[in-house]
Scaffold this motif. Structure first.
Motif, short mmCIF file in Angstrom:
data_model
loop_
_atom_site.label_atom_id
_atom_site.label_comp_id
_atom_site.label_asym_id
_atom_site.label_seq_id
_atom_site.Cartn_x
_atom_site.Cartn_y
_atom_site.Cartn_z
N PHE A 139 43.50 15.72 -13.63
CA PHE A 139 42.97 14.62 -12.81
C PHE A 139 42.27 15.14 -11.56
CE2 PHE A 139 46.01 12.06 -15.27
CZ PHE A 139 45.18 11.02 -15.62
N ILE A 140 42.35 16.44 -11.31
CA ILE A 140 41.54 17.05 -10.25
C ILE A 140 40.25 17.61 -10.82
CG2 ILE A 140 41.44 18.96 -8.60
CD1 ILE A 140 44.40 18.60 -8.09
N GLY A 141 40.33 18.32 -11.94
CA GLY A 141 39.15 18.97 -12.51
C GLY A 141 38.18 18.00 -13.15
N ALA A 142 38.69 17.00 -13.88
CA ALA A 142 37.79 16.06 -14.56
C ALA A 142 36.96 15.24 -13.58
CB ALA A 142 38.61 15.15 -15.48
N PRO A 143 37.54 14.66 -12.53
CA PRO A 143 36.69 13.93 -11.57
C PRO A 143 35.67 14.82 -10.86
CG PRO A 143 38.99 13.30 -11.31
CD PRO A 143 38.97 14.48 -12.22
N LEU A 144 36.03 16.10 -10.65
CA LEU A 144 35.07 16.99 -9.99
C LEU A 144 33.80 17.14 -10.82
CD1 LEU A 144 37.31 19.85 -8.54
CD2 LEU A 144 35.98 18.16 -7.27
N GLY A 145 33.95 17.16 -12.14
CA GLY A 145 32.77 17.25 -12.99
C GLY A 145 31.86 16.05 -12.87
N ILE A 194 53.65 17.89 -5.89
CA ILE A 194 53.67 16.81 -4.90
C ILE A 194 52.51 16.96 -3.92
CG2 ILE A 194 55.00 15.85 -2.98
CD1 ILE A 194 57.54 16.59 -4.50
N ILE A 195 52.16 18.19 -3.56
CA ILE A 195 51.06 18.41 -2.62
C ILE A 195 49.71 18.09 -3.25
CG2 ILE A 195 49.84 20.21 -1.32
CD1 ILE A 195 52.55 21.54 -0.85
N LEU A 196 49.52 18.47 -4.53
CA LEU A 196 48.22 18.28 -5.18
C LEU A 196 48.06 16.91 -5.82
CD1 LEU A 196 47.57 21.74 -6.86
CD2 LEU A 196 46.65 20.84 -4.73
N ALA A 197 49.14 16.18 -6.03
CA ALA A 197 49.03 14.85 -6.65
C ALA A 197 48.14 13.90 -5.84
CB ALA A 197 50.42 14.26 -6.87
N PRO A 198 48.30 13.81 -4.52
CA PRO A 198 47.38 12.94 -3.76
C PRO A 198 45.92 13.35 -3.89
CG PRO A 198 49.29 13.51 -2.43
CD PRO A 198 49.34 14.38 -3.64
N PHE A 202 43.06 10.88 -5.23
CA PHE A 202 41.87 10.62 -4.42
C PHE A 202 40.59 10.91 -5.20
CE2 PHE A 202 38.66 12.50 -1.56
CZ PHE A 202 38.35 11.39 -0.80
N LEU A 203 40.54 12.05 -5.89
CA LEU A 203 39.33 12.41 -6.64
C LEU A 203 39.11 11.46 -7.80
CD1 LEU A 203 39.62 16.31 -6.70
CD2 LEU A 203 38.11 14.91 -5.30
N THR A 204 40.19 11.07 -8.47
CA THR A 204 40.04 10.12 -9.58
C THR A 204 39.51 8.78 -9.09
OG1 THR A 204 41.88 11.22 -10.73
CG2 THR A 204 41.26 9.03 -11.49
N GLN A 205 40.02 8.34 -7.94
CA GLN A 205 39.55 7.07 -7.38
C GLN A 205 38.08 7.16 -6.98
OE1 GLN A 205 38.89 6.37 -3.86
NE2 GLN A 205 38.49 4.19 -4.27
N ARG A 206 37.67 8.30 -6.41
CA ARG A 206 36.28 8.47 -6.01
C ARG A 206 35.36 8.52 -7.23
NH1 ARG A 206 35.10 7.54 -0.76
NH2 ARG A 206 33.47 9.13 -0.75
N ALA A 207 35.83 9.19 -8.30
CA ALA A 207 35.00 9.27 -9.51
C ALA A 207 34.91 7.93 -10.20
CB ALA A 207 35.58 10.31 -10.45
N ALA A 208 36.02 7.15 -10.18
CA ALA A 208 36.00 5.84 -10.85
C ALA A 208 35.08 4.85 -10.14
CB ALA A 208 37.43 5.28 -10.91
N THR A 209 34.98 4.96 -8.84
CA THR A 209 34.11 4.06 -8.07
C THR A 209 32.71 4.63 -7.88
OG1 THR A 209 34.97 5.03 -6.01
CG2 THR A 209 36.06 3.05 -6.85
N ASP A 210 32.46 5.81 -8.50
CA ASP A 210 31.15 6.46 -8.43
C ASP A 210 30.74 6.72 -6.99
OD1 ASP A 210 28.96 7.69 -9.47
OD2 ASP A 210 27.77 5.85 -9.67
#
Length: 226
Positions: A139-145, A194-198, A202-210
């Protein structure tokens, strides 16, 4: 040159101090319970041994009564004959040194048992936490793409590798703290996730809202609004 004779007739899997790496979760908990029970038994034996060794008691009316008053060593020594005073002091020093060495050895043994118990709990939590970490890194790498629009494949891969290296460093650092009994085993293993989950959320939310994260225009618009 190294002497490897002991490897000729022995099974390398026997007597391996790190065999907990290959145990299942059920086996790890079973081994951990055995280590914890053995540790508690050793503590009870040690407590009873020293309590009996240094207990000053006497019988009164057919019942054992423990004296609470401390014995003054100076009065006790003065009450001995002169020929026995030096011998009593030397014997006391010898016993004190012997008990000190015994306590140092026992402390080392207790620490070893606690570290071994912590290693089993670390491995148990790691089997679950690493699976969760794979999802978090996805969920960090996929939104970055989807967010990084320039640079083709290179920029998202480099950014993902950097994040994975950060996770790997956090994982090694906190696991070491868990092995050294500074952190609880479950906390040491789960803290990187726990540190990387937020970050993943955040990245998934940003990618979903373009939403543009890596573009300069998004930050320029924020500055203009301010």
């Amino acid at each position: 040159r190294f002497n490897l004779k002991e490897f000729q007739t022995e099974d390398l899997r026997d007597g391996n101090l790190r065999n907990f790496y290959m145990l299942t979760t059920a086996q790890l908990m079973e081994e951990a319970d055995s280590i914890r029970m053995s540790y508690q038994e050793r503590k009870v034996v040690f407590t009873n041994t020293f309590s009996e060794k240094y207990a000053f008691s006497h019988k009164e009316n057919d019942s054992l009564v423990t004296e609470t008053a401390a014995i003054n060593p100076e009065i006790y020594i003065d009450g001995l004959p002169p020929s026995y005073q030096s011998r009593a002091i030397q014997n006391a020093i010898r016993m004190a040194r012997s008990n000190r060495e015994y306590l140092i050895q026992l402390t080392s043994e207790f620490n070893w048992r606690k570290e071994l118990l912590a290693r089993h709990y670390l491995e148990w939590h790691k089997k679950i936490a690493l699976s969760a970490a794979c999802l978090i890194l996805f969920f960090i790498g996929a939104p970055l793409g989807a967010i990084i629009r320039k640079g083709g494949l290179g920029m998202p891969v480099v950014t993902s590798v950097v994040i994975f290296v950060i996770f790997h460093i956090l994982n090694m650092m906190f696991e070491k703290l868990g092995r050294e009994l500074i952190l609880e085993p479950w906390l040491a293993i789960w803290l990187p996730s726990i540190i990387l989950a937020p970050v993943g959320i955040f990245l998934t939310q940003r990618a979903a809202t373009d939403s543009g994260l890596m573009s300069a225009e998004s930050y320029t618009n924020i500055i203009r609004k301010i």
